[in-house]
Write a protein that holds these residues in place. Structure first.
Motif, PDB file in Angstrom:
ATOM      1  N   MET A 166      72.353  56.285  39.556  1.00 44.56           N
ATOM      2  CA  MET A 166      71.092  57.030  39.443  1.00 44.56           C
ATOM      3  C   MET A 166      70.847  57.522  38.012  1.00 44.56           C
ATOM      4  N   ARG A 167      71.798  57.250  37.126  1.00 46.78           N
ATOM      5  CA  ARG A 167      71.707  57.673  35.730  1.00 46.78           C
ATOM      6  C   ARG A 167      71.358  59.159  35.579  1.00 46.78           C
ATOM      7  N   PRO A 168      72.209  60.007  36.166  1.00 47.15           N
ATOM      8  CA  PRO A 168      71.960  61.449  36.073  1.00 47.15           C
ATOM      9  C   PRO A 168      72.279  61.962  34.681  1.00 47.15           C
ATOM     10  N   ARG A 169      71.703  63.098  34.348  1.00 52.45           N
ATOM     11  CA  ARG A 169      71.997  63.708  33.049  1.00 52.45           C
ATOM     12  C   ARG A 169      73.274  64.535  33.123  1.00 52.45           C
ATOM     13  N   VAL A 170      73.560  65.046  34.308  1.00 54.61           N
ATOM     14  CA  VAL A 170      74.755  65.863  34.487  1.00 54.61           C
ATOM     15  C   VAL A 170      75.534  65.325  35.677  1.00 54.61           C
ATOM     16  N   MET A 171      76.849  65.156  35.480  1.00 56.43           N
ATOM     17  CA  MET A 171      77.689  64.696  36.591  1.00 56.43           C
ATOM     18  C   MET A 171      78.565  65.849  37.073  1.00 56.43           C
ATOM     19  N   LEU A 172      78.555  66.044  38.390  1.00 56.14           N
ATOM     20  CA  LEU A 172      79.353  67.088  39.001  1.00 56.14           C
ATOM     21  C   LEU A 172      80.497  66.454  39.790  1.00 56.14           C
ATOM     22  N   PHE A 173      81.700  66.922  39.547  1.00 55.32           N
ATOM     23  CA  PHE A 173      82.866  66.407  40.271  1.00 55.32           C
ATOM     24  C   PHE A 173      83.534  67.573  40.978  1.00 55.32           C
ATOM     25  N   ASP A 174      83.632  67.513  42.311  1.00 49.81           N
ATOM     26  CA  ASP A 174      84.298  68.590  43.044  1.00 49.81           C
ATOM     27  C   ASP A 174      85.666  68.105  43.521  1.00 49.81           C
ATOM     28  N   GLU A 175      86.677  68.438  42.782  1.00 51.75           N
ATOM     29  CA  GLU A 175      88.046  68.022  43.101  1.00 51.75           C
ATOM     30  C   GLU A 175      88.107  66.546  43.490  1.00 51.75           C
ATOM     31  N   PRO A 176      87.722  65.661  42.564  1.00 54.93           N
ATOM     32  CA  PRO A 176      87.577  64.248  42.922  1.00 54.93           C
ATOM     33  C   PRO A 176      88.891  63.574  43.313  1.00 54.93           C
ATOM     34  N   THR A 177      90.020  64.173  42.985  1.00 55.53           N
ATOM     35  CA  THR A 177      91.284  63.497  43.314  1.00 55.53           C
ATOM     36  C   THR A 177      92.128  64.271  44.324  1.00 55.53           C
ATOM     37  N   SER A 178      91.589  65.369  44.856  1.00 55.59           N
ATOM     38  CA  SER A 178      92.412  66.198  45.745  1.00 55.59           C
ATOM     39  C   SER A 178      92.741  65.530  47.069  1.00 55.59           C
ATOM     40  N   ALA A 179      91.894  64.597  47.493  1.00 54.47           N
ATOM     41  CA  ALA A 179      92.133  63.961  48.786  1.00 54.47           C
ATOM     42  C   ALA A 179      92.983  62.702  48.650  1.00 54.47           C
ATOM     43  N   LEU A 180      93.442  62.421  47.428  1.00 52.95           N
ATOM     44  CA  LEU A 180      94.115  61.132  47.195  1.00 52.95           C
ATOM     45  C   LEU A 180      95.633  61.252  47.252  1.00 52.95           C
ATOM     46  N   ASP A 181      96.265  60.172  47.667  1.00 53.93           N
ATOM     47  CA  ASP A 181      97.719  60.083  47.532  1.00 53.93           C
ATOM     48  C   ASP A 181      98.046  60.149  46.038  1.00 53.93           C
ATOM     49  N   PRO A 182      99.154  60.800  45.683  1.00 56.32           N
ATOM     50  CA  PRO A 182      99.459  61.038  44.261  1.00 56.32           C
ATOM     51  C   PRO A 182      99.396  59.777  43.406  1.00 56.32           C
ATOM     52  N   GLU A 183      99.843  58.641  43.948  1.00 59.77           N
ATOM     53  CA  GLU A 183      99.902  57.457  43.094  1.00 59.77           C
ATOM     54  C   GLU A 183      98.509  56.886  42.808  1.00 59.77           C
ATOM     55  N   LEU A 184      97.464  57.405  43.493  1.00 61.80           N
ATOM     56  CA  LEU A 184      96.114  56.882  43.282  1.00 61.80           C
ATOM     57  C   LEU A 184      95.274  57.775  42.373  1.00 61.80           C
ATOM     58  N   VAL A 185      95.835  58.936  42.009  1.00 63.16           N
ATOM     59  CA  VAL A 185      95.077  59.903  41.217  1.00 63.16           C
ATOM     60  C   VAL A 185      94.750  59.336  39.837  1.00 63.16           C
ATOM     61  N   GLY A 186      95.760  58.698  39.237  1.00 65.47           N
ATOM     62  CA  GLY A 186      95.616  58.225  37.865  1.00 65.47           C
ATOM     63  C   GLY A 186      94.450  57.276  37.670  1.00 65.47           C
ATOM     64  N   GLU A 187      94.284  56.307  38.570  1.00 67.50           N
ATOM     65  CA  GLU A 187      93.236  55.310  38.396  1.00 67.50           C
ATOM     66  C   GLU A 187      91.849  55.955  38.412  1.00 67.50           C
ATOM     67  N   VAL A 188      91.712  57.001  39.239  1.00 67.52           N
ATOM     68  CA  VAL A 188      90.405  57.662  39.339  1.00 67.52           C
ATOM     69  C   VAL A 188      90.127  58.495  38.086  1.00 67.52           C
ATOM     70  N   LEU A 189      91.137  59.229  37.645  1.00 66.44           N
ATOM     71  CA  LEU A 189      90.954  60.039  36.444  1.00 66.44           C
ATOM     72  C   LEU A 189      90.672  59.149  35.235  1.00 66.44           C
ATOM     73  N   HIS A 190      91.337  58.003  35.200  1.00 65.67           N
ATOM     74  CA  HIS A 190      91.123  57.073  34.104  1.00 65.67           C
ATOM     75  C   HIS A 190      89.666  56.613  34.062  1.00 65.67           C
ATOM     76  N   VAL A 191      89.134  56.303  35.248  1.00 66.65           N
ATOM     77  CA  VAL A 191      87.745  55.851  35.322  1.00 66.65           C
ATOM     78  C   VAL A 191      86.793  56.967  34.888  1.00 66.65           C
ATOM     79  N   ILE A 192      87.062  58.181  35.329  1.00 63.06           N
ATOM     80  CA  ILE A 192      86.195  59.309  34.946  1.00 63.06           C
ATOM     81  C   ILE A 192      86.188  59.462  33.425  1.00 63.06           C
ATOM     82  N   ARG A 193      87.374  59.366  32.880  1.00 60.35           N
ATOM     83  CA  ARG A 193      87.508  59.577  31.440  1.00 60.35           C
ATOM     84  C   ARG A 193      86.791  58.495  30.630  1.00 60.35           C
ATOM     85  N   THR A 194      87.026  57.245  30.986  1.00 61.92           N
ATOM     86  CA  THR A 194      86.403  56.184  30.186  1.00 61.92           C
ATOM     87  C   THR A 194      84.881  56.197  30.357  1.00 61.92           C
TER      88      THR A 194
END
Ligand SMILES: Nc1ncnc2c1ncn2[C@@H]1O[C@H](COP(=O)(O)OP(=O)(O)O)[C@@H](O)[C@H]1O
Ligand SMILES: [Mg+2]
Lengths: 223, 271
Positions: free
Chosen positions: B179-207
């Protein structure tokens, strides 16, 4: 092998029963969605109209509704100078459809209520309008939930069609009565009729099951 | 996909893209946000940390218009979110106004909230097509590009139920970015994930945040990520920003006792 000769008229009746079931179930499904969605509408006259429809048709018996449509409505029409005499088939389909629609409306309402708040929030965050959310998010998720209950209602409807024989419609129950009167062979006739209703119910339930599987395919996929 | 606001003509400090002024939220007697002031500049990455129940999600939810506010003012690029200006008065916002404002915001949920009955591809294209009126072709090319970016190009035709949690959340991020928003809101985007899956999501957010110069407001418990990623960290307690500063300052030299206590608890949990 007396009973083989019964099959001709009984089959004729069964065909009428099938048509009645088909038309009234389709009508009932449309009414179910209209009233079930109407009950959750943001427009209050629609909410009232839906609620009144559901309460009236669930609160009175199908037989009374049928007799009212077939016998009383024409008299009411007479009084105001309109011809409201209905063909027995039309009266039967209307009564059955209106009746099943009132029960189906509750199924639709319950199904829509079961869609999670999280889904609705995701839809809102993506700026879907309430109408888009209903048609694209809520209903597609709710319909597979509703189908088992709809299946029960459709089978109920099939069984209820027997009532229309009381307005001289030549359905399976009506033909059975004719054959029985003519042959006095109650045991055989009623056994055949029982089996035929049961067979039709099985086919109907199977059809709903197929429908369930095709619309709910996404629910059964696995990783 | 630019999220930069035009520089203000008079060269005063650029006004914040998001501004909370004295925002209060109550549920009955319970005050969840208490006279909150918070500014987020265009392109800024702000993370919110703090104990459970301190009102972190409520900040994002009010901003996304999923929850109303009790009092105060929120502005997006100077325009009131929950109000409309009539002359010099502020009136409660109409649905049309809320729709217009909402279009500037995107949200990623803790539980992903993907549409389970749609393929990954349709999860991405449905809103752009229906809400923004994009053609099928435009929406699909946008989706293809974003799925590529989040590493899920091969999964376009799967249902969300066929994906891992990490993959689902990456779809969630792509869906919001469509939707090409101007502001992105993330509410604990990795809290529901198994620990080994957290990294891939954070990496995507960062890049993606870097590439698109996104303005980000994120609630997280991933402290080392918050430290590397954010321009500013806000420590929430009891519905207020108890302390805020650069990640460096908050994580190495917190001034407030509550902040120290909280960080000690999350960074060195007693066993
Ligand atoms: N709908 C609601 N009704 C009543 N209280 C609520 C509601 N939503 C949230 N709260 C309360 O608001 C407080 C803050 O919630 P939240 O913003 O979700 O906290 P956090 O995300 O920091 O854990 C909590 O105490 C929670 O119980
Ligand atoms: Mg929260």
């Amino acid at each position: 092998m007396e009973w083989i000769s019964y099959l001709g008229p009984l089959w004729q009746g069964a065909w009428v029963t099938i048509q009645l079931t088909l038309y009234s179930t389709v009508l009932g499904a449309l009414l179910s969605f209209a009233a079930g969605i109407g009950k959750r509408s943001s427009i209050w006259p629609l909410r009232i109209l839906s609620a009144v429809y559901v309460e009236v048709f669930r609160g009175t018996s199908l037989l009374v509704q049928l007799f009212w449509l077939y016998f009383a409505l024409p008299l009411a029409g007479n009084a105001i100078g309109i011809d409201l005499r209905l063909d027995p088939v039309v009266a039967g389909v209307l009564a059955l459809g209106l009746n099943i629609g009132a029960y189906g409306a509750e199924v639709v309402r319950g199904g829509l209520k079961s869609v999670s708040q999280q889904q609705l929030e995701a839809a809102q965050a993506l700026n879907f309008t309430p109408r888009q959310t209903l048609w694209r998010i809520s209903l597609p998720q709710a319909i597979p939930e509703m189908l088992p209950a709809f299946g029960n209602l459709a089978v109920q409807n099939l069984k209820d069609t027997a009532l229309v024989s009381l307005i001289s419609l030549g359905d399976l129950a009506f033909r059975a009565e004719q054959v029985r009167n003519f042959t006095q062979d109650s045991a055989t006739v009623y056994t055949l009729v029982l089996l035929m209703y049961f067979g039709m119910a099985l086919v109907l339930a199977g059809m709903i099951k197929l429908l369930e599987m095709s619309v709910g395919r996404w629910r059964t996929v696995s990783r | 996909m630019s999220s930069q606001t035009p520089a203000s003509p008079d060269q005063t400090p650029a006004r914040p893209l998001v501004r909370f002024s004295k925002v209060t939220k109550r549920y009955g007697e319970h005050t969840v946000l208490d006279d909150l002031d918070l500014d987020v500049a265009a392109g800024e990455k702000v993370t919110i940390i703090g104990p459970s129940g301190s009102g972190k999600s409520t900040v994002l939810r009010i901003l996304m218009t999923l929850e109303t506010l009790t009092d105060g003012l929120i502005e997006i690029d100077g325009e009131p979110l929950w109000h409309e200006r009539r002359g010099d008065q502020l009136k409660p916002a109409s649905e049309a106004h809320l729709r217009k404002m909402r279009g500037q915001l995107g949200m990623v949920f803790q539980q992903f909230n993907l549409f389970p009955h749609m393929s990954v591809q349709r999860n991405l294209t449905e809103a752009p097509r229906q809400v923004l009126g994009l053609s099928r072709k435009e929406a699909q090319s946008r989706a293809t590009e974003l799925l590529e970016r989040v590493g899920l190009a091969d999964h376009a035709n799967k249902y969300p139920g066929q994906l891992s949690g990490g993959q689902q959340q990456r779809v969630g991020i792509a869906r919001a970015l469509m939707m090409r928003p101007r502001v992105m809101l993330f509410d604990e985007p990795t809290s529901a994930l198994d620990p080994e899956l957290v990294g891939e999501v954070l990496h995507v957010i960062r890049t993606l945040a870097d590439e698109h110069d996104l303005t980000v407001l994120m609630v997280t418990h991933e402290m080392s990520f918050a430290r590397r990623f954010s321009d500013r960290v806000c420590f929430f307690d009891k519905g207020r920003i108890h302390e805020q500063g650069t990640p460096e300052q908050i994580f190495t030299d917190p001034r407030e006792a509550r902040t120290r206590e909280f960080l000690r608890a999350v960074l060195e949990p007693d066993v």
